[in-house]
Scaffold this motif. Structure first.
Motif, PDB file in Angstrom:
ATOM      1  N   HIS A 299       0.969  -1.102  -0.099  1.00 47.12           N
ATOM      2  CA  HIS A 299      -0.087   0.059   0.116  1.00 47.12           C
ATOM      3  C   HIS A 299       0.669   1.420   0.012  1.00 47.12           C
ATOM      4  O   HIS A 299       0.642   2.164  -0.752  1.00 47.12           O
ATOM      5  CB  HIS A 299      -0.832   0.033   1.406  1.00 47.12           C
ATOM      6  CG  HIS A 299      -1.614   1.336   1.504  1.00 47.12           C
ATOM      7  ND1 HIS A 299      -2.783   1.518   0.730  1.00 47.12           N
ATOM      8  CD2 HIS A 299      -1.133   2.380   2.354  1.00 47.12           C
ATOM      9  CE1 HIS A 299      -3.086   3.008   1.251  1.00 47.12           C
ATOM     10  NE2 HIS A 299      -1.900   3.297   2.112  1.00 47.12           N
ATOM     11  N   ARG A 367      -4.517   1.763  14.034  1.00 52.95           N
ATOM     12  CA  ARG A 367      -6.042   1.667  14.262  1.00 52.95           C
ATOM     13  C   ARG A 367      -6.675   2.781  13.376  1.00 52.95           C
ATOM     14  O   ARG A 367      -7.869   3.017  13.755  1.00 52.95           O
ATOM     15  CB  ARG A 367      -6.377   1.818  15.659  1.00 52.95           C
ATOM     16  CG  ARG A 367      -5.662   0.761  16.637  1.00 52.95           C
ATOM     17  CD  ARG A 367      -6.262   1.052  18.117  1.00 52.95           C
ATOM     18  NE  ARG A 367      -5.599   0.103  19.013  1.00 52.95           N
ATOM     19  CZ  ARG A 367      -5.868  -1.233  19.250  1.00 52.95           C
ATOM     20  NH1 ARG A 367      -6.979  -1.511  18.855  1.00 52.95           N
ATOM     21  NH2 ARG A 367      -5.355  -1.906  19.993  1.00 52.95           N
ATOM     22  N   ASP A 368      -6.301   3.136  12.309  1.00 49.94           N
ATOM     23  CA  ASP A 368      -6.957   3.947  11.367  1.00 49.94           C
ATOM     24  C   ASP A 368      -7.474   3.214  10.424  1.00 49.94           C
ATOM     25  O   ASP A 368      -7.635   2.059  10.305  1.00 49.94           O
ATOM     26  CB  ASP A 368      -5.873   5.326  10.797  1.00 49.94           C
ATOM     27  CG  ASP A 368      -4.648   4.483   9.840  1.00 49.94           C
ATOM     28  OD1 ASP A 368      -4.892   3.349   9.540  1.00 49.94           O
ATOM     29  OD2 ASP A 368      -3.878   5.317   9.386  1.00 49.94           O
ATOM     30  N   SER A 369      -8.172   3.910   9.374  1.00 50.60           N
ATOM     31  CA  SER A 369      -9.185   3.160   8.438  1.00 50.60           C
ATOM     32  C   SER A 369      -8.126   2.315   7.647  1.00 50.60           C
ATOM     33  O   SER A 369      -8.762   1.214   7.144  1.00 50.60           O
ATOM     34  CB  SER A 369     -10.018   4.282   7.794  1.00 50.60           C
ATOM     35  OG  SER A 369      -9.094   5.289   7.039  1.00 50.60           O
ATOM     36  N   THR A 370      -7.120   2.785   7.163  1.00 44.91           N
ATOM     37  CA  THR A 370      -6.279   1.871   6.301  1.00 44.91           C
ATOM     38  C   THR A 370      -5.903   0.859   6.877  1.00 44.91           C
ATOM     39  O   THR A 370      -5.612  -0.329   6.375  1.00 44.91           O
ATOM     40  CB  THR A 370      -4.988   2.689   5.744  1.00 44.91           C
ATOM     41  OG1 THR A 370      -5.463   3.937   5.313  1.00 44.91           O
ATOM     42  CG2 THR A 370      -4.212   2.095   4.845  1.00 44.91           C
ATOM     43  N   MET A 372      -7.083  -0.966   9.614  1.00 44.24           N
ATOM     44  CA  MET A 372      -8.019  -1.847   9.856  1.00 44.24           C
ATOM     45  C   MET A 372      -8.299  -2.392   8.677  1.00 44.24           C
ATOM     46  O   MET A 372      -9.034  -3.593   8.790  1.00 44.24           O
ATOM     47  CB  MET A 372      -9.181  -0.828  10.726  1.00 44.24           C
ATOM     48  CG  MET A 372      -8.943  -0.700  11.922  1.00 44.24           C
ATOM     49  SD  MET A 372      -8.223  -1.712  13.305  1.00 44.24           S
ATOM     50  CE  MET A 372      -6.358  -1.539  13.023  1.00 44.24           C
ATOM     51  N   ALA A 373      -8.581  -1.729   7.505  1.00 47.17           N
ATOM     52  CA  ALA A 373      -8.914  -2.358   6.198  1.00 47.17           C
ATOM     53  C   ALA A 373      -7.976  -3.590   5.902  1.00 47.17           C
ATOM     54  O   ALA A 373      -8.361  -4.743   5.570  1.00 47.17           O
ATOM     55  CB  ALA A 373      -9.061  -1.623   5.213  1.00 47.17           C
ATOM     56  N   ASN A 376      -8.583  -6.425   8.769  1.00 42.06           N
ATOM     57  CA  ASN A 376      -9.906  -6.872   8.449  1.00 42.06           C
ATOM     58  C   ASN A 376      -9.744  -7.906   7.322  1.00 42.06           C
ATOM     59  O   ASN A 376     -10.020  -9.221   7.079  1.00 42.06           O
ATOM     60  CB  ASN A 376     -10.839  -6.064   8.392  1.00 42.06           C
ATOM     61  CG  ASN A 376     -12.315  -6.718   8.231  1.00 42.06           C
ATOM     62  OD1 ASN A 376     -12.568  -7.457   9.235  1.00 42.06           O
ATOM     63  ND2 ASN A 376     -13.259  -6.405   7.248  1.00 42.06           N
ATOM     64  N   GLU A 377      -9.113  -7.465   6.019  1.00 39.91           N
ATOM     65  CA  GLU A 377      -9.015  -8.292   4.901  1.00 39.91           C
ATOM     66  C   GLU A 377      -7.896  -9.556   5.143  1.00 39.91           C
ATOM     67  O   GLU A 377      -8.429 -10.712   4.854  1.00 39.91           O
ATOM     68  CB  GLU A 377      -8.297  -7.426   3.966  1.00 39.91           C
ATOM     69  CG  GLU A 377      -7.855  -8.308   2.651  1.00 39.91           C
ATOM     70  CD  GLU A 377      -6.849  -7.542   1.704  1.00 39.91           C
ATOM     71  OE1 GLU A 377      -6.454  -8.173   0.750  1.00 39.91           O
ATOM     72  OE2 GLU A 377      -6.531  -6.464   1.889  1.00 39.91           O
ATOM     73  N   THR A 417      -7.470  -5.850  18.853  1.00 41.78           N
ATOM     74  CA  THR A 417      -7.669  -5.415  17.655  1.00 41.78           C
ATOM     75  C   THR A 417      -7.948  -6.918  16.757  1.00 41.78           C
ATOM     76  O   THR A 417      -9.067  -6.933  16.209  1.00 41.78           O
ATOM     77  CB  THR A 417      -7.034  -4.561  17.091  1.00 41.78           C
ATOM     78  OG1 THR A 417      -7.067  -3.369  17.799  1.00 41.78           O
ATOM     79  CG2 THR A 417      -7.843  -3.971  15.522  1.00 41.78           C
TER      80      THR A 417
END
Length: 456
Positions: A299, A367-370, A372-373, A376-377, A417
């Motif tokens: 990323h 723990r930001d959106s990137t 966590m995405a 989660n993936e 998390t």
């Protein structure tokens, strides 16, 4: 020498030491946190029986003060009361304790009172030595057979180093043994040994390693006193003592990942009947630390590339900065950090693997959106691929999830998390197990099971 004597004497008089340990310290960073755990285990018999998470909880309760934590553990009194007692004693721990913390004693070698468990993984080799007085932990470098199978000497050195580290912490302070004496001590110390190694299932390895390890620990490697398995099999100890013995699925998420189903028989106990994943980082272990770190690096490389082409944002986000800093770089002004060259410059595959896997720790902390995405993936991938294979009714040794206990372990499973994502995704996938159990210290769990077998 005189200055050292003066400074040492001052520290003793002002209560900064207890025995030969510097106990007046605050565990304010990762290095000091591990040092604090070691001091607690070596100075307090009660702390020696606690897991790392229990020690960390004790330190948090005591404002990360090692001295206060020792007093709370040994007296079982409140933090406030112990703090006041220390103040009244001028901060000298020895004046407050009614009796010294008992040092962990080692038995004579001839008695073979010790049990040993070794958990050898891709990040470290952990050894736990135990007897009736408690447990001691020892650590050495990576011990994944996939990485070091071509050099048995390195592997044996790692096993010896981890075991010696654990035994040294179990011995009275000041005990000295040379290398030859250590090997002799190994041969006479252990009543039972369980060694769980990542990569152990590869063909032909048992025939090579079992005789060498049996000789090292003075045990016949064909008897029940000696067990050599893969590292995942250590998790069967978490449920083997339960009265009900349903099927069990163990999922480990550390540097890599794997899922294995074990079924119970009276003659053999828990035995492996099906396995999914665990192919190794190069072939894509789903949901492991390496895959998370690799996802984060890819990323960041894409963002840097877009930025250099004038297609991306002028400023990098916190996520990209954190990944770059984790890898030892920084972005200054409009100049991009050459992340690709930094990664490709690693000339040792094991170092590169560990370095990429270490980025997972940074991702989980962000723990930001990137972040966590990505997490989660990867959690979804471990559930939808290896785990889903084992709960398919057509799979070997199949039992329904209602008749199966799910046991989770590995470095990533210790993270709240990651664990929460795992539970959420299991629910979304409709996978409801008879019980979900998280094992924080696999080696301690296994060694306690070995001790319980002695008593039978």
């Amino acid at each position: 020498m005189v200055l050292n004597m003066l400074s040492t004497g001052t520290m003793i008089r002002t209560g900064k030491t207890y025995g030969n340990m510097m106990v007046d310290m605050v565990a304010s960073n990762l290095k000091l946190e591990q040092r604090a755990r070691n001091i607690l285990r070596q100075t307090s018999g009660r702390c020696n029986m606690l897991s790392e998470s229990e020690l960390d909880s004790l330190l948090v309760k005591c404002n990360h003060s090692v001295k206060l934590a020792i007093l709370v553990a040994e007296t079982d009194d409140t933090v406030e009361s112990c703090q006041q007692a220390l103040v009244s004693a001028g901060g000298v721990l020895a004046k407050v304790l009614t009796k010294p913390c008992p040092p962990t004693q080692i038995s004579s070698p001839e008695s073979r009172r010790f049990s040993l468990c070794i958990d050898g993984g891709g990040t470290k080799c952990a050894a736990v030595v135990a007897d009736k007085n408690g447990v001691s932990h020892g650590f050495a470098g990576p011990c994944n057979l996939t990485d070091i199978v071509s050099n048995v000497d390195i592997f044996m050195s790692t096993i010896i180093a981890a075991t010696r580290d654990a035994l040294e912490k179990h011995m009275p302070v000041g005990t000295q043994l040379n290398d030859t004496s250590w090997r002799d001590y190994f041969k006479d110390s252990f009543r039972s040994v369980w060694i769980g190694l990542a990569g152990m299932d590869r063909s032909g390895l048992r025939g090579i390693l079992a005789p060498k390890l049996g000789e090292l620990f003075g045990l016949d490697h064909t008897t029940i006193a000696f067990k050599l398995t893969n590292d995942v099999s250590l998790l069967t100890a978490a449920v083997a003592a339960d009265q009900d013995k349903p099927s069990m699925i163990a999922v480990i998420a550390g540097t890599g990942s794997v899922a294995i189903r074990y079924n119970w028989t009276e003659n053999q106990g828990y035995t492996c009947v099906a396995r999914a994943g665990g192919w190794g980082h190069l072939l894509g272990d789903e949901g492991g630390g390496y895959s998370i770190g690799l996802g984060a690096i890819k990323h960041t490389l894409e963002v840097l590339e877009q930025r250099s082409l004038g297609l991306g944002p002028k400023e990098l986000g916190d996520f990209e900065h954190a990944v770059i800093e984790r890898l030892g770089g920084q972005v200054q002004g409009n100049n991009n950090f050459d992340l690709l060259s930094e990664i490709l410059s690693q000339n040792h595959a094991q170092r590169l693997k560990s370095r990429i896997a270490s980025v997972a720790e940074t991702v989980l902390k962000l723990r930001d959106s990137t972040a966590m995405a990505i997490v989660n993936e990867k959690v979804c991938s471990i559930i939808r691929k290896p785990l889903r294979c084992l709960v398919d009714p057509r799979s070997s040794g199949y039992f329904s999830t209602n008749d199966t206990k799910l046991v989770l372990a590995g470095g990533l499973m210790k993270d709240e998390t990651y664990q929460n994502f795992m539970r959420q995704q299991l629910a979304q996938e409709g996978l409801h197990f008879r019980e979900i159990r998280v094992v924080e210290d696999v080696a301690v769990t296994a060694v306690r099971y070995l001790i319980s077998k002695w008593a039978e």
